[in-house]
Scaffold this motif. Structure first.
Motif, mmCIF file in Angstrom:
data_model
loop_
_atom_site.group_PDB
_atom_site.id
_atom_site.type_symbol
_atom_site.label_atom_id
_atom_site.label_comp_id
_atom_site.label_asym_id
_atom_site.label_seq_id
_atom_site.Cartn_x
_atom_site.Cartn_y
_atom_site.Cartn_z
ATOM 1 N N LEU A 107 1.004 -1.037 -0.020
ATOM 2 C CA LEU A 107 0.081 0.056 0.047
ATOM 3 C C LEU A 107 0.911 1.247 -0.041
ATOM 4 N N ASP A 108 0.673 2.094 -0.894
ATOM 5 C CA ASP A 108 1.440 3.343 -0.775
ATOM 6 C C ASP A 108 1.242 3.930 0.369
ATOM 7 N N LYS A 128 -3.792 -1.456 7.111
ATOM 8 C CA LYS A 128 -3.705 -2.673 6.377
ATOM 9 C C LYS A 128 -4.602 -3.632 6.530
ATOM 10 N N ALA A 129 -5.182 -3.777 8.002
ATOM 11 C CA ALA A 129 -5.889 -4.794 8.381
ATOM 12 C C ALA A 129 -7.218 -4.584 7.825
ATOM 13 N N VAL A 184 5.295 -10.871 10.305
ATOM 14 C CA VAL A 184 5.781 -9.983 11.410
ATOM 15 C C VAL A 184 6.830 -10.053 11.707
ATOM 16 N N PRO A 185 7.490 -8.899 12.171
ATOM 17 C CA PRO A 185 8.832 -8.673 12.219
ATOM 18 C C PRO A 185 9.578 -9.805 13.220
ATOM 19 N N LEU A 186 10.411 -10.491 12.608
ATOM 20 C CA LEU A 186 10.977 -11.598 13.546
ATOM 21 C C LEU A 186 12.217 -10.978 14.816
ATOM 22 N N ASN A 187 12.575 -9.722 14.531
ATOM 23 C CA ASN A 187 13.263 -9.269 15.585
ATOM 24 C C ASN A 187 12.580 -8.684 16.537
ATOM 25 N N MET A 209 6.826 -1.534 7.053
ATOM 26 C CA MET A 209 6.332 -2.587 5.985
ATOM 27 C C MET A 209 5.265 -3.630 6.551
ATOM 28 N N CYS A 210 5.564 -4.104 7.609
ATOM 29 C CA CYS A 210 4.631 -5.250 8.357
ATOM 30 C C CYS A 210 3.613 -4.427 8.798
ATOM 31 N N GLU A 211 3.711 -3.140 9.542
ATOM 32 C CA GLU A 211 2.519 -2.798 10.277
ATOM 33 C C GLU A 211 1.573 -2.244 9.102
ATOM 34 N N ASN A 212 2.183 -1.468 8.006
ATOM 35 C CA ASN A 212 1.321 -0.477 7.159
ATOM 36 C C ASN A 212 1.457 -1.009 5.664
ATOM 37 N N GLU A 213 2.255 -1.581 5.195
ATOM 38 C CA GLU A 213 2.116 -1.557 3.828
ATOM 39 C C GLU A 213 2.268 -2.919 3.072
ATOM 40 N N ALA A 214 3.128 -3.936 3.555
ATOM 41 C CA ALA A 214 3.371 -5.167 2.714
ATOM 42 C C ALA A 214 2.219 -5.991 2.961
#
Ligand SMILES: *Cc1c(COP(=O)(O)O)cnc(C)c1O
Length: 403
Positions: A310-311, A320-321, A339-342, A369-374
């Protein structure tokens, strides 16, 4: 404005998506052959006279497909990564640099042998490991880098090889999603020191479960083979255990399926490439959608997933959800992805178990990216016919336009 399916409008996707897995007579024939041969497993001799064992044949063909000299089959892709790290000489306590945007196995496979995954952030335009962030994570304990060819797109192997050489690090390719892909004409799994693949059900070449380790280095091949065969050596005796190893062998049944599936791979790859190209064209026109950048040095993309974003403008208006919920209601199986592995609690706790340290890793690009875009679509969408793919793109356009 067109009524969305979630608000009671008609579904955007009406045509069926391609089924997965795909099989036919050949799978049945080869399975029957294994069954009747009496040789069901990979170890030792046995089998009816004239039976040609499937595992060595499959390993040879798989290595050839990627331009690698050697291959070792293994129970799954996760164990493949652990074994590749061991085969390259890593020891418990060593550090390996990995991306945070990948399947958890990339990191947990290291931890399984006490090797500590250290997270280097991803590139915003490719979602692949950022080589310059890798450089920043190198410490005296760093012994290897794992490049993940996520979604079937090879990571920047030219730069990663250079970094590995400069710092004396091993370079492992997690090619679980990238069977058949290539970087500057060279097959993945044959570029770094060792490569690993997965044959798990969802993957582009599938035997239900299974994995393959590839390498051009004879010593690494022998190490990997030995680790997977309870420490035996290729020409040694049955009870001659020279190394620490376990039983990580695949069965002849799985090799039979892989051999049959390999005959379908090229046609399926071409079909996925065609589907991805069509989606690129259609989604490029959609306001609110941003396509990933494909490096020109990717000479073949395996398209295990079709990822896009999503831009920033749309992500400012839609969560995103909410976007995914609405696209799903149209009948399109859009996924929110990793989700971020870190930040993953099991990774951080296991890291603490081995090191005694509470470690934190900042990977802001991955987290955004995980939270909002990918988001992504899976490979069977790309295998679908043109009409279905057009409906998928149209459903995404309709939802994006609704904000
Ligand atoms: C699937 C996958 C693995 C693990 O493979 P399994 O065969 O499921 O154990 C590792 N890394 C990546 C990137 C994967 O997608």
């Amino acid at each position: 404005m067109e009524k969305l399916a979630i608000d009671g409008g008609s579904k955007g996707l009406r045509s069926p998506l391609a089924q997965w897995p795909i099989y036919g007579e050949l799978e049945m024939e080869l399975l029957k052959e294994v069954l009747e041969s009496g040789k069901w497993g990979g170890a030792g001799g046995g089998g009816k006279p004239g039976y040609e064992p499937k595992l060595p044949l499959m390993e040879r063909k798989f290595a050839e497909l990627h331009g690698a000299a050697h291959a070792v089959s293994v129970v799954n892709g996760t164990v493949g990564i652990t074994v590749a790290l061991q085969a390259a000489g890593l020891k418990p306590g060593d550090e390996v640099i990995v991306p945070p945007y990948t399947f958890i196995a990339t990191a947990s496979a290291a931890l399984a042998y006490g090797i500590i995954p250290v997270f280097a952030d991803i590139e915003e335009d490719t979602l692949l490991i950022d080589p310059e962030k890798v450089v920043q994570r190198i410490t005296p304990k760093t012994k290897a880098i794992i490049a993940v060819h996520l979604a079937g797109a090879p990571a920047n192997m030219t730069r990663l090889k250079q970094i590995a050489a400069e710092h004396g690090l091993k370079l492992i390719e997690d090619a679980a999603q990238a069977v058949g892909a290539s970087w500057e004409g060279q097959g993945v799994g044959s570029i770094g020191d060792l490569g690993t693949f997965s044959l798990q059900s969802s993957k582009n070449l599938n035997a239900g479960e299974g994995g393959i380790i590839t390498t051009n280095n004879r010593d690494y091949w022998e190490n990997a083979w030995s680790i997977c065969n309870v420490g035996r050596i290729p020409s040694g005796g049955w009870y001659q255990h020279e190394r620490f190893g376990q039983n990580y062998r695949m069965t002849e049944f799985q090799a039979a399926i892989v051999l049959a599936q390999m005959t379908r791979l090229e046609e399926q790859m071409t079909r996925r490439e065609r589907g991805a190209k069509l989606l690129d064209e259609l989604l490029a026109e959609v306001s609110g959608v941003k396509l990933l950048h494909n490096d020109a040095r990717i000479t073949r993309h395996a398209y295990h997933l079709y990822m896009f974003k999503l831009d920033k403008k749309l992500a400012g208006k839609a969560t995103k959800a909410d976007f995914i919920r609405k696209v799903n209601a149209e009948g399109v199986p859009l996924s929110a992805g990793y989700v971020p592995l870190n930040r993953n609690v099991s990774i951080l706790e296991t890291t603490k178990m081995w090191t005694g340290e509470d470690r934190t890793y900042e990977c802001p690009v991955c987290e955004t990216m995980c939270e909002n875009e990918a988001v992504w679509l899976t490979q069977n969408v790309l295998l679908s016919d043109e009409q279905a793919i057009r409906e998928v793109a149209e459903a995404i356009r309709k939802v994006a336009a609704s904000y």
